[in-house]
Design an enzyme around this catalytic site. Structure first.
Site, PDB file in Angstrom:
ATOM      1  N   GLY A 143       0.794  -1.221   0.000  1.00  0.00           N
ATOM      2  CA  GLY A 143       0.000   0.000   0.000  1.00  0.00           C
ATOM      3  C   GLY A 143       0.829   1.274   0.000  1.00  0.00           C
ATOM      4  CG  HIS A 144      -1.366   4.961   0.379  1.00  0.00           C
ATOM      5  ND1 HIS A 144      -2.505   5.649   0.053  1.00  0.00           N
ATOM      6  CD2 HIS A 144      -1.585   4.530   1.642  1.00  0.00           C
ATOM      7  CE1 HIS A 144      -3.343   5.649   1.053  1.00  0.00           C
ATOM      8  NE2 HIS A 144      -2.806   4.975   2.043  1.00  0.00           N
ATOM      9  CG  ASN A 145       1.869   7.203   2.479  1.00  0.00           C
ATOM     10  OD1 ASN A 145       2.350   7.827   1.538  1.00  0.00           O
ATOM     11  ND2 ASN A 145       0.676   7.480   2.977  1.00  0.00           N
TER      12      ASN A 145
END
Length: 325
Positions: free
Chosen positions: A221-223
């Protein structure tokens, strides 16, 4: 590759602990398993039982004690398992890597591709992407935008890197999409499996540390920040803004929720669900994740629940009968 003598092979391995045994001029062309090895093969042996299926003329790479009761030509090594990747690299047909951009690839004019990297046919490299030397982008792999890939990486077919993170805010008007403005930074010597997806960050970059190996069908996922030399097995998933320190292993179908921190050297067993931070050197299993031995005990006890239920019902009836008498 063409044939190579055992003496030349030992020299190319550049390991002073390696010693040639028997005929140093014995020439080999390939690495082969015991059941199909012949005179021109080198067989890497770490289980002595494999010698039972081996042609007596085959050369072997094995520990010293394997040569004491046999007359095989070969190379003596301390750890055959560790030697195998080096040998396969020498004998691999991919040793001389392709370079450049295939005419059937699509590369943005704002992308920067090292002349010593290779972008395969039908791959896509989008805006502001960077691909450094020795890296291979396989067919149908996609680098959407703002993706930086380090040296000597392999991005396998169907991988999608730099796609939108799954970011939405629930409001009175419904779900509102949060724009994803970051990118993805991938270190050196990273391998990313087929059909894996790595989301770009919301405001900062998603990061994959050098030496990390990612299997097919993995979701990141993001980050997310993944440390160095991590192993992420097939169908595992990591929620947004989670941090994995160095040398973390996620087994098949393991999952980590968002916004948690996983300490270095942690091992997460198959189908495990992690919902809270884990300290370094943890070994966890089950859902929710708990220490591995504790999870095993719980599974064993769960298998006894039907018989335990019957025993409790019998005891309840006995108690009822005693109360009525």
């Amino acid at each position: 590759m063409s044939e190579i003598t055992l003496a030349e092979l030992a020299e190319r391995l550049k390991d002073k602990s390696i010693i040639v045994s028997g005929d140093s001029n014995h020439k080999v062309k390939r690495i082969a398993p015991p059941e199909s090895a012949d005179y021109e093969s080198l067989c890497v042996i770490w289980d002595k039982k494999a010698l039972e299926h081996l042609n007596s003329e085959t050369a072997i790479a094995a520990p010293k004690e394997f040569f004491e009761s046999t007359k095989y030509d070969g190379i003596i090594c301390v750890n055959p398992r560790a030697l195998l990747p080096k040998l396969t690299e020498i004998f691999s047909s991919h040793q001389s890597k392709l370079k450049g951009i295939n005419p059937k690839a699509e590369v943005s004019p704002t992308a920067s591709i090292s002349p010593d990297a290779y972008v395969s046919a039908f791959a896509y490299v989008g805006d502001n992407c960077t691909v450094e030397e020795g890296t291979i982008i396989e067919p149908h792999a996609v680098l959407i935008q703002n993706v930086k890939v380090g040296k000597n990486c392999i991005i396998h077919s169907g991988a999608v890197i730099g796609c939108d993170g799954f970011g939405f805010e629930r409001t009175a008007e419904g779900l509102v999409k949060i724009p994803q403005m970051g990118g993805v930074v991938i270190g050196d010597d990273v391998e990313i499996g087929a059909c894996t997806a790595i989301d770009r960050g919301t405001l900062r970059d998603t990061v994959i540390g050098s030496g990390t190996k990612i299997d097919n069908h993995v979701q990141i996922g993001h980050n997310v920040i993944v440390g160095k030399n991590c192993i992420l097995c097939s169908m595992s998933g990591i929620g947004g803004s989670t941090v994995l320190e160095d040398n973390v292993t996620m087994s098949i179908q393991a999952g980590i929720t968002d916004h948690v921190h996983i300490g270095a050297n942690t091992i997460i067993a198959g189908r495990c669900g992690v919902t809270n931070d884990l300290p370094a050197n943890s070994v966890v299993a089950g859902f929710p994740a708990r220490p591995h031995n504790e999870a095993k005990r719980a599974l064993i006890l769960a298998a006894d629940l039907p018989s335990l239920y019957k025993r409790i019902r019998i005891l309840e009836k006995k108690v009822e009968a005693m109360q009525k008498s």
